[in-house]
Design a protein around this motif. Structure first.
Motif, PDB file in Angstrom:
ATOM      1  N   ALA A   1      -0.032  15.072  -1.040  1.00  0.00           N
ATOM      2  CA  ALA A   1       0.297  13.666  -0.819  1.00  0.00           C
ATOM      3  C   ALA A   1      -0.912  12.880  -0.336  1.00  0.00           C
ATOM      4  O   ALA A   1      -1.109  11.738  -0.704  1.00  0.00           O
ATOM      5  CB  ALA A   1       1.434  13.549   0.203  1.00  0.00           C
ATOM      6  N   GLY A   2      -1.718  13.480   0.513  1.00  0.00           N
ATOM      7  CA  GLY A   2      -2.859  12.770   1.076  1.00  0.00           C
ATOM      8  C   GLY A   2      -4.108  12.992   0.261  1.00  0.00           C
ATOM      9  O   GLY A   2      -4.139  13.788  -0.680  1.00  0.00           O
ATOM     10  N   PRO A   3      -5.200  12.305   0.620  1.00  0.00           N
ATOM     11  CA  PRO A   3      -6.458  12.501  -0.081  1.00  0.00           C
ATOM     12  C   PRO A   3      -7.014  13.879   0.178  1.00  0.00           C
ATOM     13  O   PRO A   3      -6.973  14.404   1.285  1.00  0.00           O
ATOM     14  CB  PRO A   3      -7.372  11.412   0.511  1.00  0.00           C
ATOM     15  CG  PRO A   3      -6.776  11.113   1.839  1.00  0.00           C
ATOM     16  CD  PRO A   3      -5.294  11.322   1.699  1.00  0.00           C
ATOM     17  N   ALA A   4      -7.527  14.485  -0.841  1.00  0.00           N
ATOM     18  CA  ALA A   4      -8.119  15.815  -0.722  1.00  0.00           C
ATOM     19  C   ALA A   4      -9.221  15.937  -1.748  1.00  0.00           C
ATOM     20  O   ALA A   4      -9.315  15.177  -2.698  1.00  0.00           O
ATOM     21  CB  ALA A   4      -7.071  16.900  -0.931  1.00  0.00           C
TER      22      ALA A   4
ATOM     23  N   GLU B   1       0.830  -1.209   0.000  1.00  0.00           N
ATOM     24  CA  GLU B   1       0.000   0.000   0.000  1.00  0.00           C
ATOM     25  C   GLU B   1       0.860   1.253   0.000  1.00  0.00           C
ATOM     26  O   GLU B   1       0.540   2.240  -0.675  1.00  0.00           O
ATOM     27  CB  GLU B   1      -0.923  -0.014   1.211  1.00  0.00           C
ATOM     28  CG  GLU B   1      -2.013  -1.080   1.146  1.00  0.00           C
ATOM     29  CD  GLU B   1      -2.880  -1.082   2.385  1.00  0.00           C
ATOM     30  OE1 GLU B   1      -2.555  -0.319   3.326  1.00  0.00           O
ATOM     31  OE2 GLU B   1      -3.865  -1.841   2.428  1.00  0.00           O
ATOM     32  N   ALA B   2       1.969   1.214   0.771  1.00  0.00           N
ATOM     33  CA  ALA B   2       2.859   2.375   0.797  1.00  0.00           C
ATOM     34  C   ALA B   2       3.483   2.608  -0.576  1.00  0.00           C
ATOM     35  O   ALA B   2       3.582   3.758  -1.043  1.00  0.00           O
ATOM     36  CB  ALA B   2       3.951   2.175   1.849  1.00  0.00           C
ATOM     37  N   ARG B   3       3.897   1.518  -1.237  1.00  0.00           N
ATOM     38  CA  ARG B   3       4.469   1.675  -2.587  1.00  0.00           C
ATOM     39  C   ARG B   3       3.422   2.186  -3.560  1.00  0.00           C
ATOM     40  O   ARG B   3       3.714   3.034  -4.424  1.00  0.00           O
ATOM     41  CB  ARG B   3       5.047   0.342  -3.065  1.00  0.00           C
ATOM     42  CG  ARG B   3       6.344  -0.060  -2.385  1.00  0.00           C
ATOM     43  CD  ARG B   3       7.033  -1.172  -3.134  1.00  0.00           C
ATOM     44  NE  ARG B   3       6.231  -2.384  -3.162  1.00  0.00           N
ATOM     45  CZ  ARG B   3       6.330  -3.354  -2.260  1.00  0.00           C
ATOM     46  NH1 ARG B   3       7.185  -3.231  -1.254  1.00  0.00           N
ATOM     47  NH2 ARG B   3       5.580  -4.429  -2.326  1.00  0.00           N
TER      48      ARG B   3
ATOM     49  N   GLU C   1       2.625   9.797  -9.831  1.00  0.00           N
ATOM     50  CA  GLU C   1       1.833   9.951 -11.046  1.00  0.00           C
ATOM     51  C   GLU C   1       0.999  11.234 -10.995  1.00  0.00           C
ATOM     52  O   GLU C   1       0.866  11.946 -11.997  1.00  0.00           O
ATOM     53  CB  GLU C   1       0.924   8.734 -11.219  1.00  0.00           C
ATOM     54  CG  GLU C   1       0.080   8.747 -12.489  1.00  0.00           C
ATOM     55  CD  GLU C   1       0.915   8.653 -13.755  1.00  0.00           C
ATOM     56  OE1 GLU C   1       0.379   8.928 -14.844  1.00  0.00           O
ATOM     57  OE2 GLU C   1       2.122   8.305 -13.654  1.00  0.00           O
ATOM     58  N   ARG C   2       0.453  11.531  -9.829  1.00  0.00           N
ATOM     59  CA  ARG C   2      -0.316  12.771  -9.698  1.00  0.00           C
ATOM     60  C   ARG C   2       0.581  13.991  -9.904  1.00  0.00           C
ATOM     61  O   ARG C   2       0.179  14.971 -10.536  1.00  0.00           O
ATOM     62  CB  ARG C   2      -0.981  12.815  -8.320  1.00  0.00           C
ATOM     63  CG  ARG C   2      -2.099  11.824  -8.161  1.00  0.00           C
ATOM     64  CD  ARG C   2      -2.536  11.673  -6.732  1.00  0.00           C
ATOM     65  NE  ARG C   2      -3.075  12.909  -6.171  1.00  0.00           N
ATOM     66  CZ  ARG C   2      -3.660  12.973  -4.994  1.00  0.00           C
ATOM     67  NH1 ARG C   2      -3.763  11.894  -4.238  1.00  0.00           N
ATOM     68  NH2 ARG C   2      -4.142  14.116  -4.546  1.00  0.00           N
ATOM     69  N   THR C   3       1.787  13.917  -9.368  1.00  0.00           N
ATOM     70  CA  THR C   3       2.716  15.031  -9.563  1.00  0.00           C
ATOM     71  C   THR C   3       3.076  15.188 -11.037  1.00  0.00           C
ATOM     72  O   THR C   3       3.159  16.311 -11.563  1.00  0.00           O
ATOM     73  CB  THR C   3       3.987  14.798  -8.730  1.00  0.00           C
ATOM     74  OG1 THR C   3       3.633  14.665  -7.353  1.00  0.00           O
ATOM     75  CG2 THR C   3       4.951  15.960  -8.873  1.00  0.00           C
ATOM     76  N   ARG C   4       3.271  14.055 -11.715  1.00  0.00           N
ATOM     77  CA  ARG C   4       3.602  14.127 -13.144  1.00  0.00           C
ATOM     78  C   ARG C   4       2.440  14.714 -13.942  1.00  0.00           C
ATOM     79  O   ARG C   4       2.636  15.570 -14.820  1.00  0.00           O
ATOM     80  CB  ARG C   4       3.935  12.723 -13.664  1.00  0.00           C
ATOM     81  CG  ARG C   4       4.380  12.705 -15.125  1.00  0.00           C
ATOM     82  CD  ARG C   4       4.521  11.279 -15.622  1.00  0.00           C
ATOM     83  NE  ARG C   4       3.242  10.603 -15.654  1.00  0.00           N
ATOM     84  CZ  ARG C   4       2.361  10.754 -16.648  1.00  0.00           C
ATOM     85  NH1 ARG C   4       2.618  11.567 -17.666  1.00  0.00           N
ATOM     86  NH2 ARG C   4       1.218  10.091 -16.618  1.00  0.00           N
ATOM     87  N   ILE C   5       1.223  14.274 -13.620  1.00  0.00           N
ATOM     88  CA  ILE C   5       0.050  14.805 -14.326  1.00  0.00           C
ATOM     89  C   ILE C   5      -0.094  16.298 -14.067  1.00  0.00           C
ATOM     90  O   ILE C   5      -0.381  17.089 -14.980  1.00  0.00           O
ATOM     91  CB  ILE C   5      -1.215  14.044 -13.890  1.00  0.00           C
ATOM     92  CG1 ILE C   5      -1.140  12.579 -14.358  1.00  0.00           C
ATOM     93  CG2 ILE C   5      -2.469  14.708 -14.443  1.00  0.00           C
ATOM     94  CD1 ILE C   5      -2.264  11.724 -13.836  1.00  0.00           C
ATOM     95  N   ALA C   6       0.094  16.697 -12.801  1.00  0.00           N
ATOM     96  CA  ALA C   6      -0.005  18.122 -12.475  1.00  0.00           C
ATOM     97  C   ALA C   6       1.038  18.934 -13.234  1.00  0.00           C
ATOM     98  O   ALA C   6       0.753  20.034 -13.729  1.00  0.00           O
ATOM     99  CB  ALA C   6       0.158  18.319 -10.969  1.00  0.00           C
ATOM    100  N   ARG C   7       2.243  18.400 -13.322  1.00  0.00           N
ATOM    101  CA  ARG C   7       3.302  19.115 -14.032  1.00  0.00           C
ATOM    102  C   ARG C   7       2.971  19.244 -15.517  1.00  0.00           C
ATOM    103  O   ARG C   7       3.149  20.317 -16.122  1.00  0.00           O
ATOM    104  CB  ARG C   7       4.630  18.379 -13.836  1.00  0.00           C
ATOM    105  CG  ARG C   7       5.816  19.096 -14.451  1.00  0.00           C
ATOM    106  CD  ARG C   7       7.116  18.448 -14.014  1.00  0.00           C
ATOM    107  NE  ARG C   7       7.152  17.030 -14.324  1.00  0.00           N
ATOM    108  CZ  ARG C   7       7.105  16.060 -13.420  1.00  0.00           C
ATOM    109  NH1 ARG C   7       6.989  16.365 -12.138  1.00  0.00           N
ATOM    110  NH2 ARG C   7       7.148  14.801 -13.774  1.00  0.00           N
TER     111      ARG C   7
ATOM    112  N   VAL D   1       3.575   5.527  -5.722  1.00  0.00           N
ATOM    113  CA  VAL D   1       3.418   5.558  -7.184  1.00  0.00           C
ATOM    114  C   VAL D   1       2.298   6.513  -7.574  1.00  0.00           C
ATOM    115  O   VAL D   1       2.424   7.289  -8.537  1.00  0.00           O
ATOM    116  CB  VAL D   1       3.145   4.133  -7.711  1.00  0.00           C
ATOM    117  CG1 VAL D   1       2.758   4.176  -9.185  1.00  0.00           C
ATOM    118  CG2 VAL D   1       4.381   3.267  -7.521  1.00  0.00           C
ATOM    119  N   ARG D   2       1.181   6.461  -6.822  1.00  0.00           N
ATOM    120  CA  ARG D   2       0.076   7.379  -7.131  1.00  0.00           C
ATOM    121  C   ARG D   2       0.493   8.828  -6.949  1.00  0.00           C
ATOM    122  O   ARG D   2       0.134   9.695  -7.758  1.00  0.00           O
ATOM    123  CB  ARG D   2      -1.128   7.048  -6.254  1.00  0.00           C
ATOM    124  CG  ARG D   2      -1.908   5.827  -6.697  1.00  0.00           C
ATOM    125  CD  ARG D   2      -3.254   5.770  -6.005  1.00  0.00           C
ATOM    126  NE  ARG D   2      -3.104   5.545  -4.578  1.00  0.00           N
ATOM    127  CZ  ARG D   2      -3.134   4.346  -4.012  1.00  0.00           C
ATOM    128  NH1 ARG D   2      -3.297   3.272  -4.756  1.00  0.00           N
ATOM    129  NH2 ARG D   2      -3.003   4.215  -2.701  1.00  0.00           N
TER     130      ARG D   2
END
Length: 361
Positions: free
Chosen positions: A227-230, A154-156, A164-170, A160-161
């Protein structure tokens, strides 16, 4: 069961009949059963009952249970101490058998019987208890390992999520934000330099719309980078008139119609209804920008019905669309237990959502 086995041994039904009064045998049998019942919280009464029952009545049942519990629950020095105690009790039992004589001597004082009783009363139950404990420890270790591996997985996955979210945001910032910013800049320049009032008004509308789009995009990118759910700040039906006003400013002919008695709705219902209207008006701008459109809210006893209907439109350019917006809306509405319909009606198009209040938070 232990009580019955001790009584059977004392009366001669199983084992050697005791010459002691029946009341003594009965008390020892009852005490042995009571001690066996306490073994989960207290072990020493069972061990004491096993020793007394063997020395007084030559009853083996408490000893069998005590040896099994010792293998199951004792470790290290305590187990060693138990074995030393067993050796002393068996030795004392031999002495008692020699002193009493008769069948008691044959049963508890001859070498062959002593070895056999030691193996059956002590050795075998002890080994079974040790095996059960080892099996439980192994299963517990495997369970802990599986839980640890699950937590690591789950931590991995979270890492990864997040990446991926950071890459999409960028990428969204690099591509979408850049182009929208250029649109706002050019619209602002056109607003300043144009002489035609209609062009100035249209340029101002484009610039303001682009600015609002940049604000919304910034909020989305901020959520993606967390990093966390928002949750993205979402509007509810309170902002519906503002949404309709923006659509009118963009050139749509939109009117609103409410039916029924307006009531306070759960936040999820209001957000979902707002998204239905927003997506429907977006599709109207894409495919029927000159059509008359009606937004209807019907307050029902058990929920809210949202209807967006646009009439026929004349020939003209349309914007591309993949249909993912309506698909996402259908999933959102169905999560609340409702249903969404989107289909052509006559020469126009109808979007109807029935959103129940029950179960919505």
């Amino acid at each position: 069961m232990v009580t019955a086995a001790v009584w059977a041994s004392a009366t001669g039904a199983v084992g050697v009949r005791s010459p002691l009064p029946g009341v003594v045998a009965l008390l020892l049998a009852a005490a042995s059963g009571w001690a066996a019942g306490l073994v989960r919280t207290r072990r020493w009464p069972l061990f004491l009952a096993a020793a007394v029952s063997w020395l007084v009545l030559a009853a083996a049942a408490p000893g069998v249970v005590a040896s099994y519990q010792a293998g199951l629950r004792l470790r290290g020095r305590r187990l060693t101490g138990y074995l030393v105690g067993v050796a002393l009790v068996l030795t004392s039992g031999v002495l008692v058998g020699l002193a009493v004589g008769g069948a008691r001597r044959v049963t508890t004082a001859t070498v062959g019987n002593v070895l056999l009783l030691t193996a059956c009363v002590v050795g075998l139950p002890l080994v079974v208890g040790l095996w059960v404990r080892a099996r439980r420890d192994t299963l517990a270790a495997l369970r802990d390992r599986a839980e640890r591996l699950e937590r690591e997985q789950e931590a991995r996955a979270d890492q990864v999520r997040a990446e991926e979210r950071t890459r999409i945001a960028r990428e969204m910032h690099d591509v979408v934000a850049h182009r929208v910013s250029l649109m706002v800049v050019h619209a602002g320049a056109l607003e300043v330099t144009a002489a035609d009032p209609e062009i100035v008004e249209a340029a101002a509308l484009i610039r303001e719309t682009g600015r609002l789009a940049l604000i919304d995009l910034r909020e989305v990118l901020g959520v993606l980078r967390q990093a966390g759910p928002a949750a993205v700040p979402e509007r509810t039906l309170d902002a519906l008139d503002e949404l309709i006003g923006e659509s009118r400013a963009a050139g749509l002919r939109v009117c609103r119609r409410d039916e029924g008695v307006a009531t306070t709705l759960p936040a999820t219902v209001g957000r979902t209804a707002y998204r239905v209207v927003r997506e429907a008006l977006t599709n109207v701008r894409k495919h029927a920008a000159d059509a008359e459109t009606t937004v209807s809210l019907r307050y029902l006893p058990g929920g809210l019905e949202v209807v967006v209907h646009n009439g026929p439109s004349g020939p003209g350019p349309t914007l591309p669309g993949a249909g993912h917006g309506l698909l996402g809306l259908r999933e959102r509405v169905e999560l609340l237990g409702g249903r969404l319909e989107a289909a052509p009606v006559g020469d126009g198009f109808l979007v109807r959502a029935l959103i129940p209040v029950a179960g919505a938070a």
